[in-house]
Design a protein around this motif. Structure first.
Motif, PDB file in Angstrom:
ATOM      1  N   ASP A 115       0.847  -1.192   0.000  1.00  0.00           N
ATOM      2  CA  ASP A 115       0.000   0.000   0.000  1.00  0.00           C
ATOM      3  C   ASP A 115       0.883   1.243   0.000  1.00  0.00           C
ATOM      4  OD1 ASP A 115      -2.393  -1.289  -0.117  1.00  0.00           O
ATOM      5  OD2 ASP A 115      -2.851  -1.114   2.018  1.00  0.00           O
ATOM      6  N   LYS A 116       0.472   2.222  -0.787  1.00  0.00           N
ATOM      7  CA  LYS A 116       1.204   3.494  -0.918  1.00  0.00           C
ATOM      8  C   LYS A 116       0.395   4.593  -0.239  1.00  0.00           C
ATOM      9  CE  LYS A 116       2.963   6.691  -4.488  1.00  0.00           C
ATOM     10  NZ  LYS A 116       2.300   7.914  -3.991  1.00  0.00           N
ATOM     11  N   PHE A 117       0.975   5.209   0.760  1.00  0.00           N
ATOM     12  CA  PHE A 117       0.378   6.348   1.442  1.00  0.00           C
ATOM     13  C   PHE A 117       1.306   7.543   1.236  1.00  0.00           C
ATOM     14  CE2 PHE A 117      -0.883   2.630   4.104  1.00  0.00           C
ATOM     15  CZ  PHE A 117      -2.244   2.660   3.847  1.00  0.00           C
ATOM     16  N   ASN A 118       0.942   8.430   0.309  1.00  0.00           N
ATOM     17  CA  ASN A 118       1.841   9.534  -0.038  1.00  0.00           C
ATOM     18  C   ASN A 118       3.190   8.953  -0.451  1.00  0.00           C
ATOM     19  OD1 ASN A 118      -0.199  11.348   0.722  1.00  0.00           O
ATOM     20  ND2 ASN A 118       0.588  11.530   2.797  1.00  0.00           N
ATOM     21  N   ASP A 119       4.224   9.284   0.322  1.00  0.00           N
ATOM     22  CA  ASP A 119       5.586   8.813   0.026  1.00  0.00           C
ATOM     23  C   ASP A 119       6.018   7.687   0.955  1.00  0.00           C
ATOM     24  OD1 ASP A 119       5.981  10.754  -2.023  1.00  0.00           O
ATOM     25  OD2 ASP A 119       6.278  12.261  -0.473  1.00  0.00           O
ATOM     26  N   TYR A 120       5.049   7.054   1.614  1.00  0.00           N
ATOM     27  CA  TYR A 120       5.336   5.955   2.539  1.00  0.00           C
ATOM     28  C   TYR A 120       4.689   4.677   2.018  1.00  0.00           C
ATOM     29  CZ  TYR A 120       6.631   9.787   5.620  1.00  0.00           C
ATOM     30  OH  TYR A 120       7.214  10.913   6.146  1.00  0.00           O
ATOM     31  N   PHE A 121       5.364   3.552   2.261  1.00  0.00           N
ATOM     32  CA  PHE A 121       4.895   2.278   1.737  1.00  0.00           C
ATOM     33  C   PHE A 121       4.803   1.249   2.862  1.00  0.00           C
ATOM     34  CE2 PHE A 121       6.525   4.589  -1.785  1.00  0.00           C
ATOM     35  CZ  PHE A 121       5.752   4.205  -2.873  1.00  0.00           C
ATOM     36  N   VAL A 122       3.739   0.453   2.802  1.00  0.00           N
ATOM     37  CA  VAL A 122       3.557  -0.638   3.761  1.00  0.00           C
ATOM     38  C   VAL A 122       3.495  -1.943   2.974  1.00  0.00           C
ATOM     39  CG1 VAL A 122       2.141  -1.586   5.608  1.00  0.00           C
ATOM     40  CG2 VAL A 122       2.278   0.897   5.294  1.00  0.00           C
ATOM     41  N   ILE A 123       4.297  -2.911   3.409  1.00  0.00           N
ATOM     42  CA  ILE A 123       4.442  -4.188   2.699  1.00  0.00           C
ATOM     43  C   ILE A 123       3.945  -5.339   3.560  1.00  0.00           C
ATOM     44  CG2 ILE A 123       6.128  -5.845   1.797  1.00  0.00           C
ATOM     45  CD1 ILE A 123       7.907  -3.640   0.983  1.00  0.00           C
ATOM     46  N   GLN A 124       3.280  -6.298   2.905  1.00  0.00           N
ATOM     47  CA  GLN A 124       2.987  -7.590   3.522  1.00  0.00           C
ATOM     48  C   GLN A 124       3.458  -8.689   2.571  1.00  0.00           C
ATOM     49  OE1 GLN A 124      -1.316  -7.141   4.219  1.00  0.00           O
ATOM     50  NE2 GLN A 124      -0.881  -7.154   6.409  1.00  0.00           N
ATOM     51  N   THR A 125       4.318  -9.572   3.070  1.00  0.00           N
ATOM     52  CA  THR A 125       4.756 -10.753   2.313  1.00  0.00           C
ATOM     53  C   THR A 125       4.177 -11.967   3.035  1.00  0.00           C
ATOM     54  OG1 THR A 125       6.854 -10.601   3.529  1.00  0.00           O
ATOM     55  CG2 THR A 125       6.842  -9.782   1.281  1.00  0.00           C
ATOM     56  N   LEU A 126       3.100 -12.521   2.481  1.00  0.00           N
ATOM     57  CA  LEU A 126       2.260 -13.458   3.221  1.00  0.00           C
ATOM     58  C   LEU A 126       2.570 -14.920   2.956  1.00  0.00           C
ATOM     59  CD1 LEU A 126      -1.092 -11.490   2.803  1.00  0.00           C
ATOM     60  CD2 LEU A 126       0.574 -11.361   4.673  1.00  0.00           C
ATOM     61  N   ALA A 127       3.538 -15.195   2.068  1.00  0.00           N
ATOM     62  CA  ALA A 127       3.963 -16.577   1.802  1.00  0.00           C
ATOM     63  C   ALA A 127       5.485 -16.630   1.799  1.00  0.00           C
ATOM     64  CB  ALA A 127       3.411 -17.064   0.468  1.00  0.00           C
ATOM     65  N   LEU A 128       6.019 -17.793   2.120  1.00  0.00           N
ATOM     66  CA  LEU A 128       7.474 -17.953   2.226  1.00  0.00           C
ATOM     67  C   LEU A 128       8.187 -17.577   0.931  1.00  0.00           C
ATOM     68  CD1 LEU A 128      10.004 -18.985   3.726  1.00  0.00           C
ATOM     69  CD2 LEU A 128       9.462 -21.260   2.857  1.00  0.00           C
ATOM     70  N   GLY A 129       7.628 -18.028  -0.195  1.00  0.00           N
ATOM     71  CA  GLY A 129       8.295 -17.798  -1.474  1.00  0.00           C
ATOM     72  C   GLY A 129       8.456 -16.328  -1.817  1.00  0.00           C
ATOM     73  N   ILE A 130       7.447 -15.507  -1.477  1.00  0.00           N
ATOM     74  CA  ILE A 130       7.540 -14.071  -1.764  1.00  0.00           C
ATOM     75  C   ILE A 130       8.353 -13.370  -0.689  1.00  0.00           C
ATOM     76  CG2 ILE A 130       5.443 -13.208  -0.625  1.00  0.00           C
ATOM     77  CD1 ILE A 130       6.509 -12.318  -4.214  1.00  0.00           C
ATOM     78  N   ASP A 131       8.320 -13.907   0.525  1.00  0.00           N
ATOM     79  CA  ASP A 131       9.086 -13.310   1.628  1.00  0.00           C
ATOM     80  C   ASP A 131      10.587 -13.353   1.339  1.00  0.00           C
ATOM     81  OD1 ASP A 131       8.721 -12.238   4.476  1.00  0.00           O
ATOM     82  OD2 ASP A 131      10.256 -13.777   4.780  1.00  0.00           O
ATOM     83  N   LYS A 132      11.033 -14.407   0.666  1.00  0.00           N
ATOM     84  CA  LYS A 132      12.460 -14.532   0.335  1.00  0.00           C
ATOM     85  C   LYS A 132      12.923 -13.428  -0.609  1.00  0.00           C
ATOM     86  CE  LYS A 132      14.490 -18.531  -0.177  1.00  0.00           C
ATOM     87  NZ  LYS A 132      14.844 -19.922  -0.573  1.00  0.00           N
ATOM     88  N   TRP A 133      11.985 -12.848  -1.360  1.00  0.00           N
ATOM     89  CA  TRP A 133      12.325 -11.788  -2.317  1.00  0.00           C
ATOM     90  C   TRP A 133      12.095 -10.389  -1.748  1.00  0.00           C
ATOM     91  CZ3 TRP A 133      15.050 -12.769  -6.556  1.00  0.00           C
ATOM     92  CH2 TRP A 133      15.065 -14.079  -7.042  1.00  0.00           C
ATOM     93  N   LYS A 134      11.853 -10.318  -0.449  1.00  0.00           N
ATOM     94  CA  LYS A 134      11.583  -9.015   0.178  1.00  0.00           C
ATOM     95  C   LYS A 134      12.697  -7.993  -0.064  1.00  0.00           C
ATOM     96  CE  LYS A 134      11.074  -9.063   4.633  1.00  0.00           C
ATOM     97  NZ  LYS A 134      10.446  -9.431   5.910  1.00  0.00           N
ATOM     98  N   PRO A 135      13.976  -8.371   0.059  1.00  0.00           N
ATOM     99  CA  PRO A 135      15.037  -7.390  -0.227  1.00  0.00           C
ATOM    100  C   PRO A 135      14.974  -6.843  -1.658  1.00  0.00           C
ATOM    101  CG  PRO A 135      15.947  -9.265   0.968  1.00  0.00           C
ATOM    102  CD  PRO A 135      14.544  -9.641   0.592  1.00  0.00           C
ATOM    103  N   ALA A 136      14.649  -7.702  -2.628  1.00  0.00           N
ATOM    104  CA  ALA A 136      14.541  -7.261  -4.019  1.00  0.00           C
ATOM    105  C   ALA A 136      13.347  -6.321  -4.196  1.00  0.00           C
ATOM    106  CB  ALA A 136      14.397  -8.468  -4.943  1.00  0.00           C
ATOM    107  N   ILE A 137      12.269  -6.608  -3.474  1.00  0.00           N
ATOM    108  CA  ILE A 137      11.064  -5.769  -3.561  1.00  0.00           C
ATOM    109  C   ILE A 137      11.337  -4.388  -2.964  1.00  0.00           C
ATOM    110  CG2 ILE A 137       8.689  -5.544  -2.709  1.00  0.00           C
ATOM    111  CD1 ILE A 137       8.699  -8.745  -2.852  1.00  0.00           C
ATOM    112  N   VAL A 138      12.008  -4.359  -1.825  1.00  0.00           N
ATOM    113  CA  VAL A 138      12.371  -3.079  -1.189  1.00  0.00           C
ATOM    114  C   VAL A 138      13.297  -2.279  -2.102  1.00  0.00           C
ATOM    115  CG1 VAL A 138      13.636  -2.050   0.741  1.00  0.00           C
ATOM    116  CG2 VAL A 138      11.997  -3.895   1.167  1.00  0.00           C
ATOM    117  N   LYS A 139      14.252  -2.956  -2.690  1.00  0.00           N
ATOM    118  CA  LYS A 139      15.193  -2.302  -3.614  1.00  0.00           C
ATOM    119  C   LYS A 139      14.452  -1.679  -4.796  1.00  0.00           C
ATOM    120  CE  LYS A 139      19.509  -3.293  -6.135  1.00  0.00           C
ATOM    121  NZ  LYS A 139      20.491  -4.360  -6.467  1.00  0.00           N
ATOM    122  N   ALA A 140      13.468  -2.409  -5.327  1.00  0.00           N
ATOM    123  CA  ALA A 140      12.680  -1.902  -6.456  1.00  0.00           C
ATOM    124  C   ALA A 140      11.868  -0.681  -6.053  1.00  0.00           C
ATOM    125  CB  ALA A 140      11.765  -3.003  -6.981  1.00  0.00           C
ATOM    126  N   LEU A 141      11.259  -0.713  -4.866  1.00  0.00           N
ATOM    127  CA  LEU A 141      10.509   0.443  -4.368  1.00  0.00           C
ATOM    128  C   LEU A 141      11.402   1.672  -4.246  1.00  0.00           C
ATOM    129  CD1 LEU A 141       8.217  -1.056  -1.561  1.00  0.00           C
ATOM    130  CD2 LEU A 141       7.471  -0.090  -3.739  1.00  0.00           C
TER     131      LEU A 141
END
Length: 391
Positions: A115-141
């Motif tokens: 979710d995007k609130f102005n210039d702030y972002f809130v993330i939920q990674t709800l499965a193991l497979g997507i959680d492993k890619w959290k650093p890549a997702i943060v980097k992309a954001l």
């Protein structure tokens, strides 16, 4: 790459409808040793390529597909491109300041919520497979938005089904997690750290505008108000008086702050009450309002409890209708994805029959378009929003 071979007889959901979920009982064999979260290729029983996705042997949903393109590599660039594509879609449909940037499966990134609130972002990674890619997702954001802050709200029980622990915290430099957003020209406080879900319900932002004509000069009752967004919209749209009920004292305190923030504190007030009990009591007492608004929580997350949810929705809407003056309006919602639209309307009809009230549909809508719906994927269409006139 490790291969998962499907059984001969599987649901059309996977191959025909393109749904990304593959259940363990749909897989004949996994060719090779896998680590939970690994990327695997999925094939039909006769060796036709289906897609690539992440696997978790500990989950009932064994594989969640990320792509149907055999030539697409799952790496950091993959996630950057998916996020960029999702952002372009939101820009095209006009959801820029506040929006659901990633809506899981509907944005082809299963079990990822951003979710995007102005210039702030809130993330939920709800499965193991997507959680492993959290650093890549943060980097992309960080690359796409240069955000002021990123926070994870992974304090949700569903993660435990994937062998993950519940947690929340900063994924960027720390920042003040109480922020203010604008919606439909109004200001709302968002508590990113401690609010429900990701701190705010963006999915109703279009529906809140839908009440603007029916609340003018009206006495309005709102139940299950959370932080008062519908009620404050009603006051801003010209309601004579607005009362909001929520069982959470923290939510009521924030709702009252939101009222002050928008200069409507003399029109709208909020009370910490059990809405179920109050609606029943006030109906018996003969209280009536021009407009009654109901936005209850999800009554079930499992198919086993669907009947309980049907009973709950029928009862709450019956009580709501009894509190509406003849010719007034009921505004009601359901966020239970297991209750599909036709069933929801049937429940409302049953409630009207038992309440001995005639009803006319004013509008029937779903979640805002930044929560896209993929036809045939039931879990992507979860919100039902209905306005009816009650005679």
């Amino acid at each position: 790459m490790i291969k998962a071979i499907l059984k001969k007889k599987i649901s059309q959901r996977v191959v025909v409808n393109g749904h990304p979920w593959i259940f363990a009982n749909e897989v004949n064999l996994v060719d090779g040793e896998v680590e939970p979260g690994d990327i695997v290729e999925v094939y039909t029983h006769d060796k036709k390529f289906v897609g690539k996705g992440y696997i978790n042997p500990a989950s009932q949903i064994l594989v969640r597909l990320l792509t149907r393109d055999k030539n697409e590599t799952i790496n950091e660039d993959f996630f950057y491109n998916r996020l960029l594509k999702a952002w372009h879609y939101r820009q095209q449909i006009g959801y820029i300041e506040n929006c659901r940037l990633i809506f899981g499966e509907a944005d082809y990134l299963p079990q990822l919520i951003i979710d995007k609130f102005n210039d702030y972002f809130v993330i939920q990674t709800l499965a193991l497979g997507i959680d492993k890619w959290k650093p890549a997702i943060v980097k992309a954001l960080e690359k796409i938005f240069q955000p002021k802050g990123i926070y994870e709200r992974n304090d949700v029980p569903v993660r435990e089904l994937e062998g993950l622990k519940q947690q929340k915290g900063f994924l960027s430099a720390p920042f003040d997690t109480k922020i203010t957003i604008m919606e439909n020209g109004l200001k709302f406080l968002v508590d990113i750290e401690n609010g429900q879900k990701t701190g705010y319900f963006l999915d109703q932002q279009d529906n809140r505008r839908a009440i603007q004509h029916i609340v003018k000069g009206a006495d309005v009752l709102g139940a299950f108000t959370y932080t008062g967004t519908f009620e404050i919209h009603a006051a801003a749209y010209g309601a004579k008086s607005v009362l909001g009920l929520d069982i959470s004292e923290n939510a009521v305190a924030q709702a009252n702050r939101n009222a002050v923030l928008n200069g409507v504190e003399k029109i709208v007030k909020f009370e910490a009450e059990n809405a179920f009990d109050k609606l029943k009591l006030w109906a018996k007492e003969g209280r009536q309002y021009d407009v009654v608004m109901l936005d209850p929580p999800s009554f079930t997350k499992t198919r086993e409890n669907i009947q309980k949810a049907i009973t709950g929705y029928k009862e709450i809407n019956l009580r709501g209708m009894k509190l509406v003056k003849p010719g007034g309006f009921l505004v009601t919602s359901s966020c239970t994805n297991l209750i599909q639209p036709d069933l929801f309307l049937e429940i409302i009809q049953m409630a009207a029959k038992d309440a001995r009230r005639k009803i006319r549909q004013v509008c029937f809508q779903t979640q805002s378009a930044d929560h896209p719906i993929v036809w045939g994927w039931e879990n992507t269409q979860y919100l039902k929003f209905l306005i009816i006139q009650v005679d």
